[in-house]
Design an enzyme around this catalytic site. Structure first.
Site, PDB file in Angstrom:
ATOM      1  CG  ASP A  62      -1.808   1.191   1.310  1.00 44.47           C
ATOM      2  OD1 ASP A  62      -2.536   1.434   0.342  1.00 44.47           O
ATOM      3  OD2 ASP A  62      -1.774   1.910   2.328  1.00 44.47           O
ATOM      4  CB  THR A  95      -1.989   5.636  -1.857  1.00 44.34           C
ATOM      5  OG1 THR A  95      -1.971   4.212  -1.753  1.00 44.34           O
ATOM      6  CG2 THR A  95      -3.186   6.170  -1.120  1.00 44.34           C
TER       7      THR A  95
END
Length: 529
Positions: A62, A95
């Site tokens: 992530d 992201t």
């Protein structure tokens, strides 16, 4: 300006040379951050193992988590971290994409500056290009109804497919969709507050044991110091914010008792004080008591637990202050600040409250709430701490994807299709426009190809062949054509059900462009003491 050599042999830069060096330093620092997360993009992206100074290990791909854990010193690099955080707040997904996109735009800006184009011209042209890109994306987006559960699940699965827990996306995606739909009213609301969804992590079991609770879960056990009950039906729940223990003296004060008769009197007074606090609780018919955590003294003592156990009242203590509002909304009870105001009308009601054993400890479940609020709890399970934390982050990302669809109710095909389509249309627009501005817009369009290129590269495919074929298919009018990383070919992303919210793409473009425009305008670096 030429360099002037000082007596010490150091070069003193002035004018354009200094501006060029400052801009180059900023670009290099920002590109270093982009290159760090680039290999994590897409379903076949690699994971990063991060070790904190305290020895804690995190395994994730992530982008926001990786950059958040990194120690970044350079101001330009910090700007890239902030862009990733902003994307996480705005859309919750993309992201990594936004940082990779920003890095590619920096490369494009460097090439344009080397050709002698002024940074201000590039900045203005790219703002124009970003606005046109948004219009292109909106024209290709597919409207989605929030009643179409299947489309929402497909979008959540696409988000989860790039995570460590991608094998469990078929389980976690419907959970995330159902959780958002339970707290959201399509008629009256246009926003989703994710604070109304409580995600509880509990070690033990596997990710398959993750479940959506129609009620609430407390990740601490009930108190058994005096042998209280562990299962209660027809529950009446009280939530108190006062302590069921004897008062303490002020800090650094002592009470010295030198007579055993006085000691007996103190104990008797303490018993009477506790009984006075407990009488309204017992009288109201409460049979489950939630006690807020106290930092000044013990929230509850053995004597009060003994009396409560005798009356068959289950006690759950150490409720955090920041959970009070959520508990009150979920159970329909009112937080009670003093014993005198403890009445039956402030209690919440439910069918069952029971203590459940898990491999890493016990939890308390309350289900069948009589007047449930618009809240929901997800109990996430995992076999080890690393998997559990990553599952928690993945569930949060899936929830954010559904929230993005509530904000802007459009879906886009994934797999690099939107970036390829924008690249094609923007390059055509740049050719029509002509001049320096048109050239800058074509540079912006070329920079967008980094997303399909990186997706192909990370999947072990030949990126140049894949991107060339992708361009050809989009030129033929196949706007939904994208990279199928499973088969290594170009396929229709709508047929493959690889979908993402429009907000993720538009937000990434906007934030990346804003960041690069800001870096382009910087020509000096001043440190103050």
């Amino acid at each position: 300006m030429s360099e002037k050599k000082s007596g010490g042999g150091e070069a003193n830069f002035s004018g354009r040379e200094r501006q060029k060096d400052i801009r180059s330093a900023n670009f290099t620092a920002a590109k270093a951050v982009s290159d760090c997360v680039r290999t994590s993009l897409g379903p076949k992206g690699m994971d990063k193992m991060i070790q904190t100074p305290s020895g804690e290990v995190v395994i994730t791909n992530d982008g926001a988590t990786i950059l958040n854990k990194m120690e970044v010193q350079h101001p330009a690099a910090k700007l890239m971290v902030d862009v990733s955080k902003a994307q996480d707040v705005e859309a919750g997904d993309g992201t990594t994409s936004v940082v990779v996109l920003a890095g590619s735009l920096i490369n494009g800006a460097e090439r344009l500056i080397e050709k002698g184009i002024h940074p201000s011209v590039i900045s203005d042209s790219w703002l124009h290009a970003q606005r046109i890109s948004e219009d292109i994306l909106k024209s290709k987006a597919i409207p989605v109804e929030l009643t179409n559960r299947e489309a929402l699940v497909d979008a959540a699965i696409t988000s989860l497919n790039s995570k460590v827990v991608s094998a469990n996306s078929a389980l976690l995606a419907p959970l995330a969709v159902d959780a958002v739909l339970r707290i959201f009213n399509p008629v009256t609301n246009s926003q989703v507050d994710l604070k109304d969804i409580k995600v509880v992590k509990k070690l033990g079991g596997t990710i398959e044991d993750t479940e959506l609770i129609d009620g609430i879960v407390f990740d601490q056990a009930a108190t058994h110091a005096a042998g209280g009950p562990t299962r209660i039906e027809n529950v009446k729940i009280g939530l108190i914010q006062f302590c069921l223990s004897a008062p303490k003296t002020n800090m650094e004060n002592n009470v010295i008792v030198d007579d055993y008769l006085k000691i007996d009197r103190i104990l008797k007074e303490e018993r009477n004080y506790i009984l006075k606090l407990l009488k309204p609780i017992i009288k109201s018919g409460c049979n489950v008591l939630l006690i807020q955590k106290s930092i000044l003294r013990d929230a509850v003592n053995d004597l009060s637990l003994h009396y409560l156990a005798k009356k068959g009242i289950m006690v759950v203590k150490d409720i955090e202050r920041n959970e009070i509002e959520f508990i009150a909304n979920t159970l329909g009870c009112h937080p009670i600040a003093d014993a005198d105001s403890f009445t039956a009308d402030k209690l919440g009601e439910a069918k069952l409250c029971e203590e459940v054993s898990t491999p890493s400890g016990k939890i308390v479940k309350v289900i069948g709430v009589k007047n449930p609020g618009k809240t929901v709890t997800i109990l996430v399970r995992g076999s080890n701490r690393l998997i559990l934390d990553e599952a928690h982050r993945s569930v949060h990302d899936a929830l954010c994807v559904i929230r993005s669809l509530v904000k802007l109710r459009y879906l886009m095909p994934g797999g690099g299709a939107p970036e390829s389509e924008v690249c094609l249309k923007l390059a055509e627009y740049g050719d029509q426009l002509g001049g320096t501005r048109g050239y800058c817009i074509k540079g912006y369009a070329k920079a967008l190809e980094v997303i399909p290129y990186t997706l192909a590269e990370n999947a072990g495919l030949h990126p140049i062949q894949i991107v060339t074929e992708l361009r050809r298919r989009h030129a033929l009018g196949e706007s939904a054509a994208g990279i199928n990383v499973k088969t290594g070919t170009i396929t229709n992303m709508l047929e493959e059900k690889v979908l993402q919210p429009l907000l993720v793409s538009t937000s990434a473009l906007k934030l990346a462009t804003e960041c690069i425009r800001m870096l382009l305008k910087i020509d000096d670096w001043v440190q103050v003491r």
